[in-house]
Design an enzyme around this catalytic site. Structure first.
Site, mmCIF file in Angstrom:
data_model
loop_
_atom_site.group_PDB
_atom_site.id
_atom_site.type_symbol
_atom_site.label_atom_id
_atom_site.label_comp_id
_atom_site.label_asym_id
_atom_site.label_seq_id
_atom_site.Cartn_x
_atom_site.Cartn_y
_atom_site.Cartn_z
ATOM 1 N N CYS A 32 0.807 -1.227 0.000
ATOM 2 C CA CYS A 32 0.000 0.000 0.000
ATOM 3 C C CYS A 32 0.833 1.266 0.000
ATOM 4 O O CYS A 32 2.047 1.249 0.129
ATOM 5 C CB CYS A 32 -0.943 -0.008 1.195
ATOM 6 S SG CYS A 32 -0.092 0.139 2.791
ATOM 7 N N ALA A 63 3.069 1.851 2.921
ATOM 8 C CA ALA A 63 4.307 1.074 2.830
ATOM 9 C C ALA A 63 5.326 1.805 1.962
ATOM 10 O O ALA A 63 6.522 1.798 2.236
ATOM 11 C CB ALA A 63 4.027 -0.314 2.270
ATOM 12 N N ARG A 67 12.655 -4.093 6.345
ATOM 13 C CA ARG A 67 13.190 -3.840 5.011
ATOM 14 C C ARG A 67 14.717 -3.906 4.910
ATOM 15 O O ARG A 67 15.282 -3.770 3.843
ATOM 16 C CB ARG A 67 12.673 -2.500 4.470
ATOM 17 C CG ARG A 67 11.306 -2.661 3.822
ATOM 18 C CD ARG A 67 10.831 -1.381 3.175
ATOM 19 N NE ARG A 67 11.797 -0.809 2.273
ATOM 20 C CZ ARG A 67 11.984 -1.197 1.016
ATOM 21 N NH1 ARG A 67 11.269 -2.164 0.517
ATOM 22 N NH2 ARG A 67 12.892 -0.624 0.252
ATOM 23 N N HIS A 77 5.343 6.721 -2.500
ATOM 24 C CA HIS A 77 6.623 7.332 -2.866
ATOM 25 C C HIS A 77 6.397 8.802 -3.216
ATOM 26 O O HIS A 77 7.117 9.674 -2.757
ATOM 27 C CB HIS A 77 7.241 6.639 -4.091
ATOM 28 C CG HIS A 77 7.440 5.163 -3.926
ATOM 29 N ND1 HIS A 77 7.328 4.283 -4.979
ATOM 30 C CD2 HIS A 77 7.754 4.418 -2.850
ATOM 31 C CE1 HIS A 77 7.558 3.052 -4.546
ATOM 32 N NE2 HIS A 77 7.814 3.106 -3.263
HETATM 33 S S1 SF4 Z 1 -1.184 -1.575 6.076
HETATM 34 FE FE1 SF4 Z 1 -2.168 0.141 7.076
HETATM 35 S S2 SF4 Z 1 -1.981 1.840 5.697
HETATM 36 FE FE2 SF4 Z 1 -1.558 -0.036 4.510
HETATM 37 S S3 SF4 Z 1 -3.486 -0.665 3.616
HETATM 38 FE FE3 SF4 Z 1 -3.359 -1.632 5.582
HETATM 39 S S4 SF4 Z 1 -4.326 -0.205 6.971
HETATM 40 FE FE4 SF4 Z 1 -3.902 0.871 5.174
#
Ligand code: SF4
Ligand code: SF4
Lengths: 458, 553
Positions: free
Chosen positions: B71, B74, B105, B205
């Protein structure tokens, strides 16, 4: 120093969590769903959560972890995720052909307020769920509970969706293991087998997350409880839950739904907790405890007595999940070790009470926190050092900074193998735990003892 | 007899028809899915002018298809901001998002390189939102969390990252950050990087680039010492890559003002605008910063690549040519000559065992391109590749930028309007100089993309699904597959090694000259491992029940 900004001075914090000792519900739900045969877990939310959960489970098990996501975009977040989920269900059944899709929610879909039963029935009405295939769900918002309750919720969903009462009580016994390793689940099954019980064990991740290398990738490995077993579980004569927090809710739901009486026990870690488990099984099966288990019990006791001098008075700090910590603390106390700092990130008042009970005769002050974090734990350790730490891989930063031996136990273990193959439950598991504890302590002794006092025989 | 069978298998391998493979990959899909995927699976063709066929990229992932993607959060917190050691990064949201991005990471850092010794990377900070905050709002808790972080850790900067629920409940992380910045007197800034924004990490990004540019870049005008002062953009020091690049820079007498963001300090970002030149390693994740710095401060950028020894040499020559300075050119040549000796020796050592083997790369937004260099240095061929979150320009080159249609998902990501800084805009080269460099083939502010450098007929697959991965493996049986942790063990169950190109399987560095040697050895180990030969148990080879024993005869 790795954690160079951690000082001994404990400051009051009400808003900031630093180095959590827990994670979020959906990962537990995903793990539990993998213990259902032919099941494809599905994360209903944006795709990041699913990627994170799959990655973390994969790092812990070093096995494939397959799961779908509803891949919410901004539009879905505003208008709700129904279209995404219906489409996802159709795609997964068409492309990956699971028997069951086990949907769990995420913070996002919960905040939006998506109504999963309604969406699932829409998918059924639209003909997106093939005949004799199933979609089940669990609500797992992470702003409530932790990975442990997520596991509990998905285990309970298996009861809610599948368990049926057919009027005749079978001789079968349901066993719901808590959030433990596939190896532990297999060991629990084996112990029941030794007692002449063929349990309906759910979830069951053995042979799913510790599978062999065969040259073929199986999307749905052999293991896991089947839908037909779950259907029959409603007619079993009893349910045994191992771990109050992670396994209790499924067992209670079974009792309410199908009137199958439940026995909610602690995880069978260590001598006394395994005794409790075996004793309940014995009564349920109406049999004598077989010699084979008596021997295993005696072996564990033998190791304890042989090595008691190295265990007695050893100070331990532990971080982990409530069910594990309760059983483990009991085990440590039973061999005269001293649990000094006990931290779980999972909140709960009962937890602290139970730990206090277990340590009431321990000749030392014991720090306990439910809803704490590893930063607090580290500060405690700085204030009162320990001889051994037990917990997940993140503890290795503290272990190195403070030069304290570490036994990896719990979730996640990202840097070692073994946990998915060798159990820590039951009498044999107790021997393995002791072996690991003693290895850590005696290696340290060998390293640190003066040359004049270096021992050949220990 | 056995020769004959091998002959057939060889020809069978060669006659794999990619058109048929593509057909087979999508035939199972529901019609709409098949139609969409057909545009994201392309057979490479190189036209006379070097043009390649269009590929659909940076579009929504199909729900339920089993994607590699993550996402926006991330991409923002995990990728771009995470590797900077002296910012306290607070995840504003429920616990999971912060937990999963905690140290996973492998960005390395040298904490003692900053005078204050700050290093918050081993820490995970979160507001651990509870139901109350979801219902009544989380700004109060966020404010308190920032205060506590300041009181305990005394950092010089705090960044706040929004997770999915934050946007929905309407918390304003930016005004909270501004308020706390004023109160605490340190830099505090927020990112609206909710996971649902955009279609992948890529949106994150962009948001990270915008934030760092707005809140940090250009806040410190101190001009440091050193000649040939450059920023390295899009190098995250996974497995120590940045350390190796730093070593080479030093050896060449070049100065790194800052790295965005591996082994990095916020101080470097703050005066990065004093550099002469920006070098872009990962075009996908950071080209926005380069473009904005060019507009605001007049700093040109070059696309370089330090993955692959030849690519490293080429990049160093490109930098030297940009400066057009004989002293630098000579020094660079001397360094290349010296560094290539062990590299060549290592190549000679592994090539007899690696040449002719086939690789597939499905990862990230630049690595699927960069790592082809290393494979070709080992005589290995890339038979299929694609990005997890690349855009069309990463595939086809920046020349397609004008023709990319901006869809609703991308339009939601803010595009900052940048004007030359009234005091600090200082074009480092005159327009005619830039034109001259371009005419000499230097490719200033250009990136040609992955496809023009790949062979005809290879399959390019964007945002590959698990199903397509399985199909590729079954049909092509490559010698090695490169992807990430989620793909690793499924591929290896097939008996084919998978090299993780996000985390490097906890190895590395693979950048620069020393990195290339590491990579050759690692791939040699993987593709020639005897482990895969053990899969069939001996009794499967000889299933007969009776046997004769030595003592009988
Ligand atoms: S990890 Fe957190 S920010 Fe990413 S999609 Fe899931 S809820 Fe949303
Ligand atoms: S948004 Fe919620 S479900 Fe997703 S990773 Fe974060 S805490 Fe977990």
């Amino acid at each position: 120093m790795l954690l160079r900004h951690t000082t001994a001075a404990v400051a009051e914090r009400s808003a900031l969590t630093v180095n959590p000792a827990k994670t979020c519900q959906p990962i537990g739900a995903m793990y539990a769903a993998l213990g259902l045969n032919g099941c494809l877990p599905h994360s209903h939310g944006s795709q990041g959560c699913c990627a994170y959960h799959r990655s973390t489970l994969t790092r812990h098990y070093k096995e494939p972890v397959m799961a779908g996501t509803s891949s919410f975009t901004e539009g879905a977040s505003v208008f709700g995720g129904q279209a995404n989920l219906v489409q996802a269900i159709n795609n997964m059944f068409t492309i990956y052909e699971p028997e069951v899709i086990a949907v769990h929610t995420t913070c996002l879909s919960e905040t939006i307020g998506d109504d999963l039963p309604q969406i699932i029935s829409k998918a059924r009405d639209d003909g997106k769920i093939p005949a004799r295939k199933f979609v089940i769900h669990a609500n797992t918002p992470s702003y409530v509970g932790t990975h442990v309750t997520g596991y509990a919720n998905m285990a309970k969903a298996m009861v809610d969706y599948f368990a049926e009462k057919n009027g005749v009580r079978s001789r079968a016994v349901n066993i719901v293991p808590g959030f433990v390793e596939p190896s532990d689940m297999a060991e629990i099954r084996r112990i029941a087998g030794e007692m002449g019980i063929t349990p309906i064990l759910f979830p069951d991740t053995s042979n799913v997350l510790n599978g062999p290398l065969t040259g073929k990738f199986a999307m749905y490995p052999e293991g896991g409880v089947t839908v037909s077993e779950l259907t029959r579980s409603g007619s079993s004569k009893a349910t045994v839950a191992l771990g109050r927090l992670a396994a209790g809710p499924a067992a209670r739901a079974m009792d309410v739904k199908c009137k199958v009486p439940c026995h909610i026990l602690d995880l069978p870690v260590g001598l006394k907790k395994t005794d409790e488990f075996v004793d309940v099984l014995r009564q349920l099966a109406g049999v004598q405890v077989p010699d084979s288990l008596e021997v295993e019990r005696g072996q564990l006791l033998d190791v304890i007595s042989d090595m008691h001098q190295y265990l007695h008075g050893v100070k331990v700090g532990i971080v982990g999940d409530p069910d594990q910590l309760i059983a483990l603390t009991d085990f440590l106390v039973s061999v005269d070790m001293i649990p000094v700092h006990i931290v779980t990130g999972t909140p709960g008042k009962k937890f602290e009470k139970r730990i206090r009970e277990i340590v009431k005769d321990v000749p030392h002050r014991v720090n306990v926190s439910a809803g704490g974090d590893m930063f607090l734990f580290h500060q405690w350790v700085k204030n009162e050092p320990v001889d051994l730490m037990i917990g997940n891989t993140y503890l290795k930063y503290i272990a190195r900074d403070e030069d304290i031996p570490l036994l990896r136990y719990g979730f996640p273990i990202l840097d070692r193998v073994g946990h998915s193959y060798f159990p820590t439950v039951g009498y044999r598991g107790g021997i393995r735990l002791l072996e690991k504890i003693l290895d850590a302590l005696l290696d340290r002794k060998d390293r640190d003892s003066p040359e004049s006092g270096f021992e050949l025989v220990m | 007899m056995s020769d004959y069978i091998e002959g057939i298998m060889d020809t069978e391998c060669e006659v794999i028809d990619p058109v048929e493979v593509k057909e087979e990959m999508i035939v199972r899909y529901p019609t709409k899915v098949a139609r969409k995927r057909a545009k994201q699976i392309v057979l490479n063709r190189i036209g006379e002018e070097g043009e390649v066929p269009p590929i659909q990229a940076n579009v929504r992932t199909i729900p339920g298809i089993i994607t590699q993607r993550g996402c926006c959060y991330a991409g923002c917190k995990g990728v771009v901001l995470g590797p900077t050691r002296d910012i306290v990064n607070i995840t504003h949201g429920p616990i999971g998002c912060g937990f999963y991005s905690w140290l996973t990471r492998r960005n390395q850092t040298d904490a003692d390189a900053s005078p204050d010794g700050h290093n918050f990377m081993p820490y995970c900070f979160s507001t651990d939102m509870q139901e109350g905050e979801i219902i009544f709002g989380g700004e109060k808790k966020l404010k308190q969390a920032i205060q506590e972080a300041y009181d305990i850790f005394k950092p010089k900067a705090i960044a706040v990252f929004s997770t999915c629920p934050v946007g929905l409940i309407g918390d304003d992380v930016h005004s909270t950050a501004r308020e706390m910045k004023k109160k605490l007197g340190i830099n505090v800034f927020g990112f609206s990087c909710e996971g649902y924004k955009g279609v992948s990490q890529s949106a994150g990004h962009h948001i990270a680039n915008n934030g760092i540019f707005t809140h940090v870049v250009g806040t410190d005008d101190t001009v440091g010492a050193g000649e040939y002062r450059m920023n390295l953009l899009g190098e995250y020091n996974i497995g120590g890559d940045a350390f190796e690049i730093e070593r080479i820079f030093e050896k060449c007498g070049m100065t790194l003002v800052s790295t965005f963001s591996g082994n990095s300090s916020i101080d470097g970002f703050a005066n990065s605008h004093t550099a002469d030149l920006n070098l872009i390693m990962c075009h996908r994740s950071i080209n926005y910063v380069a473009e904005m710095m060019e507009k605001k401060f007049g700093i040109p950028w070059l696309k370089i690549n330090f993955i692959g020894a030849e690519a490293t040499a080429k990049s160093l020559r490109k930098i030297a040519a940009y400066y057009g300075d004989q002293k630098l050119m000579d020094r660079v040549e001397a360094v290349i000559e010296e560094e290539m000796l062990p590299v060549k020796a290592a190549q000679r050592e592994v090539r007899p065992r690696t040449a002719g083997k086939r690789a597939m790369l499905f990862v990230g937004g630049s690595r699927a391109h960069h790592y082809q260099e290393l494979f070709s240095e080992m005589g290995m061929e890339t038979v299929s590749a694609g990005y997890e979150f690349g855009h069309r320009d990463d595939y086809e080159g920046r020349k397609v930028l004008p023709s990319i249609k901006i869809d609703a998902d991308s339009r939601n990501i803010e595009e900052l309007e940048i004007h030359p800084d009234p005091e600090r805009y200082r074009p480092r080269k005159r327009p005619e100089e830039i034109e001259k460099l371009k005419a000499a083939g230097l490719g200033v502010a250009d990136y040609e993309g992955m496809m023009p450098e790949m062979k005809e007929g290879v399959m390019i697959i964007d945002d590959i699904s698990q199903y397509e991965t399985d199909k590729l493996i079954e049909i092509y049986k490559p010698d090695i597959f490169c992807a990430g942790i989620k793909e690793k063990y499924a591929v290896q169950k097939h008996g084919i090694p998978l090299k993780q190109l996000h985390s490097y399987d906890y190895g590395g560095p693979y950048a620069g000259f020393a990195g290339a040697v590491n990579f050759y050895k690692e791939i040699d180990r993987m593709v020639n491992s005897k482990i895969w030969g053990y899969i069939r148990a001996p009794w499967k080879e000889h299933p007969e029940l009776s046997g004769s024993y030595a003592f009988e005869s």
